[in-house]
Design a protein around this motif. Structure first.
Motif, PDB file in Angstrom:
ATOM      1  N   ALA A 161       0.895  -1.171   0.000  1.00 22.37           N
ATOM      2  CA  ALA A 161       0.000   0.000   0.000  1.00 22.37           C
ATOM      3  C   ALA A 161       0.925   1.211   0.000  1.00 22.37           C
ATOM      4  N   ARG A 178       1.318   2.801   8.269  1.00 16.96           N
ATOM      5  CA  ARG A 178       0.287   1.826   8.648  1.00 16.96           C
ATOM      6  C   ARG A 178       0.755   0.402   8.373  1.00 16.96           C
ATOM      7  N   ASP A 203       2.992   2.305  -4.609  1.00 17.61           N
ATOM      8  CA  ASP A 203       1.767   2.721  -5.300  1.00 17.61           C
ATOM      9  C   ASP A 203       1.522   1.693  -6.400  1.00 17.61           C
ATOM     10  N   VAL A 204       0.360   1.057  -6.387  1.00 16.59           N
ATOM     11  CA  VAL A 204       0.128  -0.023  -7.360  1.00 16.59           C
ATOM     12  C   VAL A 204       0.084   0.459  -8.804  1.00 16.59           C
ATOM     13  N   THR A 205      -0.080   1.754  -9.008  1.00 19.41           N
ATOM     14  CA  THR A 205      -0.111   2.251 -10.385  1.00 19.41           C
ATOM     15  C   THR A 205       1.289   2.332 -10.996  1.00 19.41           C
ATOM     16  N   ASN A 263      -6.054  -6.430  -4.387  1.00 20.25           N
ATOM     17  CA  ASN A 263      -7.222  -5.929  -3.653  1.00 20.25           C
ATOM     18  C   ASN A 263      -7.275  -4.405  -3.586  1.00 20.25           C
ATOM     19  N   GLY A 272     -13.398  -8.195  -6.492  1.00 18.08           N
ATOM     20  CA  GLY A 272     -14.420  -7.663  -7.387  1.00 18.08           C
ATOM     21  C   GLY A 272     -15.437  -6.904  -6.578  1.00 18.08           C
ATOM     22  N   SER A 273     -16.683  -6.999  -6.974  1.00 24.25           N
ATOM     23  CA  SER A 273     -17.721  -6.299  -6.226  1.00 24.25           C
ATOM     24  C   SER A 273     -19.096  -6.777  -6.651  1.00 24.25           C
ATOM     25  N   VAL A 332     -19.094  -3.182   2.649  1.00 18.48           N
ATOM     26  CA  VAL A 332     -18.261  -3.648   3.750  1.00 18.48           C
ATOM     27  C   VAL A 332     -17.915  -2.443   4.621  1.00 18.48           C
ATOM     28  N   PHE A 341     -16.085   3.554   2.421  1.00 16.34           N
ATOM     29  CA  PHE A 341     -17.268   4.417   2.468  1.00 16.34           C
ATOM     30  C   PHE A 341     -17.218   5.216   3.754  1.00 16.34           C
TER      31      PHE A 341
HETATM   32  O1  NJP Z   1     -11.218  -0.070   1.397  1.00 19.76           O
HETATM   33  P1  NJP Z   1     -10.081   0.716   2.197  1.00 19.76           P
HETATM   34  P2  NJP Z   1     -11.617  -1.620   1.322  1.00 19.76           P
HETATM   35  N1  NJP Z   1      -1.535   2.054  -4.417  1.00 19.76           N
HETATM   36  O2  NJP Z   1     -10.242   2.118   1.779  1.00 19.76           O
HETATM   37  C1  NJP Z   1      -5.112   0.906  -0.984  1.00 19.76           C
HETATM   38  C2  NJP Z   1     -13.339  -3.323  -2.805  1.00 19.76           C
HETATM   39  N2  NJP Z   1     -14.707  -3.256  -2.332  1.00 19.76           N
HETATM   40  O3  NJP Z   1     -10.773  -2.473   2.147  1.00 19.76           O
HETATM   41  O4  NJP Z   1      -2.340   3.313  -0.424  1.00 19.76           O
HETATM   42  C3  NJP Z   1      -1.526   1.143  -3.426  1.00 19.76           C
HETATM   43  O5  NJP Z   1     -10.143   0.354   3.640  1.00 19.76           O
HETATM   44  C4  NJP Z   1      -5.216   1.688   0.308  1.00 19.76           C
HETATM   45  O6  NJP Z   1      -3.922   1.924   0.849  1.00 19.76           O
HETATM   46  P3  NJP Z   1      -3.125   3.330   0.843  1.00 19.76           P
HETATM   47  C5  NJP Z   1     -12.715  -2.015  -3.191  1.00 19.76           C
HETATM   48  O7  NJP Z   1     -13.091  -1.593  -4.490  1.00 19.76           O
HETATM   49  C6  NJP Z   1     -14.999  -2.608  -1.184  1.00 19.76           C
HETATM   50  O8  NJP Z   1     -13.085  -1.676   1.515  1.00 19.76           O
HETATM   51  O9  NJP Z   1      -2.259   3.215   2.047  1.00 19.76           O
HETATM   52  N3  NJP Z   1      -2.569   0.934  -2.609  1.00 19.76           N
HETATM   53  C7  NJP Z   1      -5.944   0.710   1.205  1.00 19.76           C
HETATM   54  O10 NJP Z   1      -5.036  -0.208   1.787  1.00 19.76           O
HETATM   55  C8  NJP Z   1     -11.239  -2.378  -3.123  1.00 19.76           C
HETATM   56  O11 NJP Z   1     -10.838  -2.976  -4.334  1.00 19.76           O
HETATM   57  C9  NJP Z   1     -16.326  -2.565  -0.758  1.00 19.76           C
HETATM   58  O12 NJP Z   1      -4.137   4.424   0.895  1.00 19.76           O
HETATM   59  C10 NJP Z   1      -3.655   1.697  -2.786  1.00 19.76           C
HETATM   60  C11 NJP Z   1      -6.843  -0.037   0.223  1.00 19.76           C
HETATM   61  O13 NJP Z   1      -6.363   0.242  -1.111  1.00 19.76           O
HETATM   62  C12 NJP Z   1     -11.186  -3.426  -2.011  1.00 19.76           C
HETATM   63  O14 NJP Z   1     -12.529  -3.818  -1.769  1.00 19.76           O
HETATM   64  C13 NJP Z   1     -17.325  -3.189  -1.502  1.00 19.76           C
HETATM   65  C14 NJP Z   1      -3.731   2.668  -3.789  1.00 19.76           C
HETATM   66  C15 NJP Z   1      -8.274   0.418   0.332  1.00 19.76           C
HETATM   67  O15 NJP Z   1      -8.723   0.100   1.615  1.00 19.76           O
HETATM   68  C16 NJP Z   1     -10.585  -2.958  -0.702  1.00 19.76           C
HETATM   69  O16 NJP Z   1     -11.337  -1.856  -0.220  1.00 19.76           O
HETATM   70  C17 NJP Z   1     -16.970  -3.847  -2.657  1.00 19.76           C
HETATM   71  C18 NJP Z   1      -2.610   2.836  -4.619  1.00 19.76           C
HETATM   72  N4  NJP Z   1      -2.595   3.745  -5.601  1.00 19.76           N
HETATM   73  C19 NJP Z   1     -15.663  -3.890  -3.071  1.00 19.76           C
HETATM   74  N5  NJP Z   1      -4.947   3.277  -3.709  1.00 19.76           N
HETATM   75  C20 NJP Z   1     -16.728  -1.842   0.478  1.00 19.76           C
HETATM   76  N6  NJP Z   1     -15.795  -1.431   1.338  1.00 19.76           N
HETATM   77  O17 NJP Z   1     -17.945  -1.655   0.691  1.00 19.76           O
HETATM   78  C21 NJP Z   1      -5.594   2.688  -2.689  1.00 19.76           C
HETATM   79  O18 NJP Z   1     -17.931  -4.459  -3.364  1.00 19.76           O
HETATM   80  N7  NJP Z   1      -4.829   1.745  -2.133  1.00 19.76           N
END
Ligand code: NJP
Length: 226
Positions: free
Chosen positions: A33, A38, A57-59, A84, A135-136, A181, A186
């Protein structure tokens, strides 16, 4: 040491919960991440012999290459990759969407996921390993945020054919597709959504199946009032 699992989006929510569940199940984890602080806290919690922080950064192809090289260099193998990392931006409809947010969402949810899979696959072929993608439910139902939903349609479509590509050499691919989730994803999540631990449980379920069983898609929906 156990098997080695790469997790992107590991600093929060589903990724962090999966790291905890995986270590509990005997895996060793590499945590990707952007938030190095963290990740370091999570490594302290899980134990540095079972977890390594790989801030990236995954990008960025370069950053993910360094992360995966560091993980395989440290533990000598890679058995599974959980792509993820993702974001939903502010998720207005297409008419009000912010174009910069859309670009970022496409780059993280699609491009970043593809980079993770592409870089992990040579290692996973060697271990007859496993790809898990987040996915979702948004890919199968009408939810607000048409562009976000489209990025998740991509994930499900990619996974179906990736599984067909991996199966001949003993590899597997799973999509875990939750409804809402309760994570920082959100800010306005309604009570009664799924917990990150519920999704982590589905990831571990898929990973722990016998080698002849591929779990294709797992849908998780909250049960209101339960
Ligand atoms: O969200 P959150 P979730 N490079 O915000 C990371 C899907 N989903 O666990 O970089 C690297 O707690 C970010 O890390 P940081 C959703 O689409 C969710 O709910 O440190 N990492 C953090 O660890 C997603 O695919 C729901 O900011 C990057 C993580 O992503 C997955 O679940 C429903 C990054 C996000 O953690 C995990 O989301 C659903 C980058 N450029 C699908 N940008 C739901 N929560 O309701 C972000 O159907 N991250």
């Amino acid at each position: 040491m156990g098997k080695v699992l790469l997790i992107t989006g590991a600093s929060s929510g589903i990724g962090a919960a999966t790291a905890r569940a995986a270590v509990q199940a005997g895996w060793t984890v590499g945590l990707v991440a952007r938030s190095a602080d963290r990740l370091a806290t999570l490594v302290n919690e899980l134990g540095p012999e079972r977890a390594v922080a790989l801030p990236a950064d995954v990008t960025s192809v370069e950053a993910q290459t360094q992360a995966i090289d560091a993980l395989v260099g440290r533990f000598g193998r890679l058995d599974a990759a959980f792509a993820n990392a993702g974001l939903g931006a502010s998720r207005p409809g297409a008419e009000q969407g912010d174009l910069d947010e859309w670009r970022q969402m496409l780059e993280v949810n699609i491009w970043g996921l593809l980079v993770t899979v592409r870089l992990a696959l040579p290692h996973l072929r060697a271990s007859q390993g496993h790809v898990v993608l987040t996915g979702s439910r948004a890919a199968r139902t009408e939810l607000s945020g048409s562009v976000y939903g489209a990025t998740k349609h991509f994930v499900h479509g990619f996974a179906a054919n990736l599984l067909a590509e991996m199966r001949p050499w003993g590899g597997r691919c799973t999509v875990v597709a939750p409804g809402m989730v309760d994570t920082p994803f959100f800010s306005d999540v309604k009570p009664g959504g799924l917990r990150a631990e519920d999704v982590a449980g589905a990831v571990i379920y898929a990973l722990e199946q016998p080698a002849h069983v591929a779990v294709g898609e797992v849908y998780l929906m909250p049960v209101p009032g339960a």
